[in-house]
Design an enzyme around this catalytic site. Structure first.
Site, PDB file in Angstrom:
ATOM      1  N   LYS A 110       0.201  -4.648  12.309  1.00  0.00           N
ATOM      2  CA  LYS A 110       0.892  -5.400  13.357  1.00  0.00           C
ATOM      3  C   LYS A 110       1.069  -4.635  14.665  1.00  0.00           C
ATOM      4  O   LYS A 110       1.458  -5.227  15.666  1.00  0.00           O
ATOM      5  CB  LYS A 110       2.275  -5.839  12.861  1.00  0.00           C
ATOM      6  N   ARG A 112       0.820  -1.217   0.000  1.00  0.00           N
ATOM      7  CA  ARG A 112       0.000   0.000   0.000  1.00  0.00           C
ATOM      8  C   ARG A 112       0.852   1.264   0.000  1.00  0.00           C
ATOM      9  O   ARG A 112       0.429   2.301  -0.486  1.00  0.00           O
ATOM     10  CB  ARG A 112      -0.917   0.004   1.233  1.00  0.00           C
ATOM     11  N   SER A 132       2.173 -15.368  10.032  1.00  0.00           N
ATOM     12  CA  SER A 132       1.407 -15.112  11.250  1.00  0.00           C
ATOM     13  C   SER A 132       2.348 -14.670  12.371  1.00  0.00           C
ATOM     14  O   SER A 132       3.528 -14.369  12.128  1.00  0.00           O
ATOM     15  CB  SER A 132       0.615 -16.351  11.661  1.00  0.00           C
ATOM     16  N   THR A 173       7.106  -0.665  29.412  1.00  0.00           N
ATOM     17  CA  THR A 173       5.776  -0.756  30.011  1.00  0.00           C
ATOM     18  C   THR A 173       5.785  -1.563  31.303  1.00  0.00           C
ATOM     19  O   THR A 173       5.072  -1.237  32.251  1.00  0.00           O
ATOM     20  CB  THR A 173       4.791  -1.384  29.015  1.00  0.00           C
ATOM     21  N   LYS A 219       1.519 -13.574  18.626  1.00  0.00           N
ATOM     22  CA  LYS A 219       0.426 -12.859  19.299  1.00  0.00           C
ATOM     23  C   LYS A 219      -0.937 -13.446  18.958  1.00  0.00           C
ATOM     24  O   LYS A 219      -1.950 -13.077  19.571  1.00  0.00           O
ATOM     25  CB  LYS A 219       0.490 -11.375  18.946  1.00  0.00           C
ATOM     26  N   GLU A 236       3.507   3.528  -1.397  1.00  0.00           N
ATOM     27  CA  GLU A 236       4.187   3.655  -2.685  1.00  0.00           C
ATOM     28  C   GLU A 236       5.679   3.895  -2.538  1.00  0.00           C
ATOM     29  O   GLU A 236       6.488   3.392  -3.339  1.00  0.00           O
ATOM     30  CB  GLU A 236       3.557   4.786  -3.498  1.00  0.00           C
ATOM     31  N   ASP A 261      -4.541  -2.510  -2.118  1.00  0.00           N
ATOM     32  CA  ASP A 261      -5.037  -2.869  -0.787  1.00  0.00           C
ATOM     33  C   ASP A 261      -5.547  -4.302  -0.876  1.00  0.00           C
ATOM     34  O   ASP A 261      -6.428  -4.606  -1.691  1.00  0.00           O
ATOM     35  CB  ASP A 261      -6.162  -1.909  -0.388  1.00  0.00           C
ATOM     36  N   LYS A 274      -5.251 -11.998  13.682  1.00  0.00           N
ATOM     37  CA  LYS A 274      -4.292 -12.917  13.071  1.00  0.00           C
ATOM     38  C   LYS A 274      -4.660 -14.365  13.377  1.00  0.00           C
ATOM     39  O   LYS A 274      -4.447 -15.259  12.550  1.00  0.00           O
ATOM     40  CB  LYS A 274      -2.878 -12.608  13.569  1.00  0.00           C
TER      41      LYS A 274
END
Length: 660
Positions: free
Chosen positions: A393, A340, A432, A497, A435, A342, A367, A447
């Site tokens: 992702k 997608r 895949s 985190t 996750k 360019e 797409d 996924k």
């Protein structure tokens, strides 16, 4: 001047250039003249001394009147003959500092030829009574004297003078007691100006300890690195590629960091041949996570790709673009790179063309969820193999854009897979992610639904539908490594985190190569799980990057920010009811998974597509209805997930299990 006019032979510009070159040659000749005189003098002295020693030994150092007469009468033409032969063999042009075994062989050849010439000339031309043993002895002494002179000068420059100036050089240890390590040690000794004093080698094999490689000792094994650094006051460690795995390299780097010892990697011989004599680089994060190199079965991959039309969706992404780079090695007839963005597709196209790919290369902007556009592509190009890497992702972004995750990851996969089935594609490979296992995010759940559909469709299609599942890749555009590097460049802080968080990592080339291997091995319907090694703590990764930046570990603040929506503390490669089955490739496992009925999966996907445009909570609710293992973000924050209930099955009249 027109293209048909010749440049004047005696133009003013040519004359000035020739005068300038003549001055430069004259200046160079004058500078080198003392060296040339010294070389000629050394050779002629060796010729004279060798010839005199030959006579002296022959006559027991008592030449007498006749012996002296024979010596003095033959000396001028003997020296002239030897000088002519040695000049013909270009000995006077050799650099003494770079004397090698090949130079010694050439010396022996010239000395032997000289002795034969002296014997023939003395008996058949000059008629001088030179004893027959004199030419033989002269050959031996010539080789000995010139060899001592040349190798002595090299020893003086390479060993003795550097030993005198040893305090000005830093002590170095080479990790890798093999041919590459020996070559490196010899090269560093040949270049004392680089300032390295090679103390010894470090071997990963304890049995080699105590042996010598080129008079450089193997001081110890890998486990003794800490003691060796202290005992020998090592200032730098040089590591030969592929000697240490990532775990061992991490240990060495940690030890060196604690003692303030610099550690560097010596690139492979292929890289060194293309650059400077001893190019070195600092350790990269990829080195710390390195595993054994991937061994591919090129024969079956060539059978799948060579002279075929290959379509790669998501080709502008990190994995998609690397898959394209790996594919071109097998010379496909046509490579379709679809994406997608360019700009990414444009630059990938330029890269592949500049790399020398001589097949048809077609750049496509599309797409994957646009069925009309994708159908036209399949009609025009009829691909034989499809690698479907197109997907959203980013976990937090997809939590905020749920409908896009469903549309791209589920609808897009279904569109491309259905077209592959309809147009008779031989192999379809879904890229895949880990996750998708016990997902806590919308991205992972979508996924997982893509995995379900590919597996269900494989049972009804002649196309080999194969799924490959793996974790995070280093160096990708969205990798946490890139985020950490930017934060370090700004002076921190590094944001994590949760300090307990772990992830699986592998390099982009490793993942792409294993995808090709799995695609060639699969019979259809398999989920291949790539060997990801051991999980890595994200906080350890951050600390490694700080150290690799040349900073003390505490120079950059590491700040804990709390888990984001959709994240969990750990990743998993298998569901609870899946079993890892060994394959013929040591880095690939096959997940034995439950069966899904195609009609039921199609209904589930349609249900999700219908609610995709509604509020995110409605989409998450629909996902939770369909995927029992899906754990909402509130559970993911504490790193737990609900127990996955058993899917009810029935057995039909043919003995096959079906989902109720």
């Amino acid at each position: 001047m027109t293209p048909f006019e010749a440049e004047p032979l005696f133009s003013e510009e040519n004359c000035v250039s020739k005068r300038k070159n003549l001055r430069e040659h004259l200046y160079d000749f004058v500078l080198r003249l003392p060296v040339r005189i010294a070389v000629y003098f050394a050779y002629f002295s060796c010729f004279v001394v060798a010839y005199w020693l030959a006579f002296a030994v022959r006559f027991d150092f008592d030449l007498g009147k006749h012996g002296l007469a024979a010596f003095y009468s033959s000396l001028p033409w003997v020296v002239a003959v030897k000088a002519a032969i040695f000049f013909w063999h270009r000995h006077f042009r050799n650099y003494w500092f770079y004397t090698t075994l090949r130079d010694f062989q050439a010396l022996a050849k010239s000395a032997l030829f000289s002795s034969v010439s002296i014997f023939l000339l003395s008996h058949y031309v000059f008629n001088i009574a030179i004893p027959r043993t004199v030419p033989v002895l002269d050959c031996m002494f010539t080789i000995f004297l010139i060899g001592v002179a040349r190798f002595g000068w090299r020893t003086l420059r390479q060993d003795i003078l550097p030993r005198i100036a040893r305090n000005s050089r830093h002590k170095t240890l080479i990790v890798g007691a093999n041919y590459a390590g020996a070559s490196l040690a010899r090269e560093l000794c040949d270049h004392p100006e680089l300032g390295y004093h090679i103390v010894g080698f470090l071997s990963v094999h304890p049995g080699k300890v105590g042996q010598l490689i080129g008079h450089v000792p193997i001081l110890g094994s890998f486990d003794e690195v800490s003691n060796l650094l202290t005992f020998h006051d090592i200032k730098e460690i040089l590591i030969i590629p592929d000697v240490l795995d990532g775990k061992q390299l991490r240990k060495v780097m940690q030890t060196c960091h604690e003692r303030g010892v610099r550690i560097r990697i010596i690139p492979s011989m292929e890289t060194r041949l293309g650059g400077d004599s001893i190019p070195m680089r600092d350790i990269k994060i990829e080195d710390l996570l390195k595993r054994d190199p991937v061994e591919l079965d090129d024969a079956i991959i060539e059978k799948m790709l060579t002279d075929k039309t290959i379509l790669v969706t998501g080709a502008g992404g990190s994995i998609g673009s690397e898959i394209c780079r790996q594919i071109v090695r097998f010379k496909p007839k046509t490579l379709l790179i679809l994406g997608r963005g360019e700009n990414r597709i444009f630059f990938l196209e330029q890269e592949l063309r500049q790399a020398g790919f001589d097949g048809d290369l077609v750049a496509l902007i599309a797409d994957v969820s646009n069925e009309t556009r994708m159908k036209r592509i399949f009609e025009n190009h009829s691909p034989d193999v499809v690698f479907h890497a197109a997907a959203h992702k980013h976990v937090p972004l997809m939590e905020a854009n749920v409908s896009e995750a469903v549309n791209n990851n589920i609808r897009g996969t279904k569109v491309v897979a259905d077209l592959a089935d309809r147009f008779g594609v031989s192999t379809f490979v879904l890229i895949s992610t880990d996750k998708a296992v016990n997902p806590t995010s919308v991205m992972g759940a979508t996924k997982h639904m893509a995995e379900r559909y590919i597996h269900a469709l494989s049972g009804k299609s002649n196309t080999r539908f194969i799924t490959t599942r793996f974790g995070n890749v280093l160096g990708s555009a969205g990798s946490v490594v890139q985020v950490f590097r930017r934060q370090i460049a700004r002076g921190g802080p590094i944001t994590i985190t949760d300090i307990r968080m772990t992830r699986y990592f592998m390099t982009i080339p490793e993942a792409s190569q294993l995808v090709l291997q799995a695609a060639a091995m699969g019979a259809g319907g398999e989920i291949f799980v790539l060997d990801m090694g051991e999980p890595v703590r994200i906080v350890d990764l951050a600390k490694d990057l700080i150290r690799l930046s040349g900073l003390p570990e505490n120079a950059i603040e590491i700040r804990e920010t709390g888990m984001r929506p959709g994240e969990k503390l750990f990743e998993e490669l298998y569901f609870e009811d899946e079993k890892a089955i060994r394959t013929s490739h040591q880095k690939l496992r096959c997940a034995s998974h439950r069966r899904f009925a195609l009609e039921q999966v199609e209904e589930q996907i349609q249900y999700l597509l219908d609610v995709a445009a509604e509020r995110p909570e409605a989409v998450r609710g629909a996902v939770q209805e369909i995927i029992a293992e899906y754990c909402p973000p509130r559970h993911a924050a504490i790193g737990v997930r609900p127990h996955a209930p058993t899917i009810p099955l029935i057995v039909d009249e043919f003995g096959k299990k079906k989902i109720v």
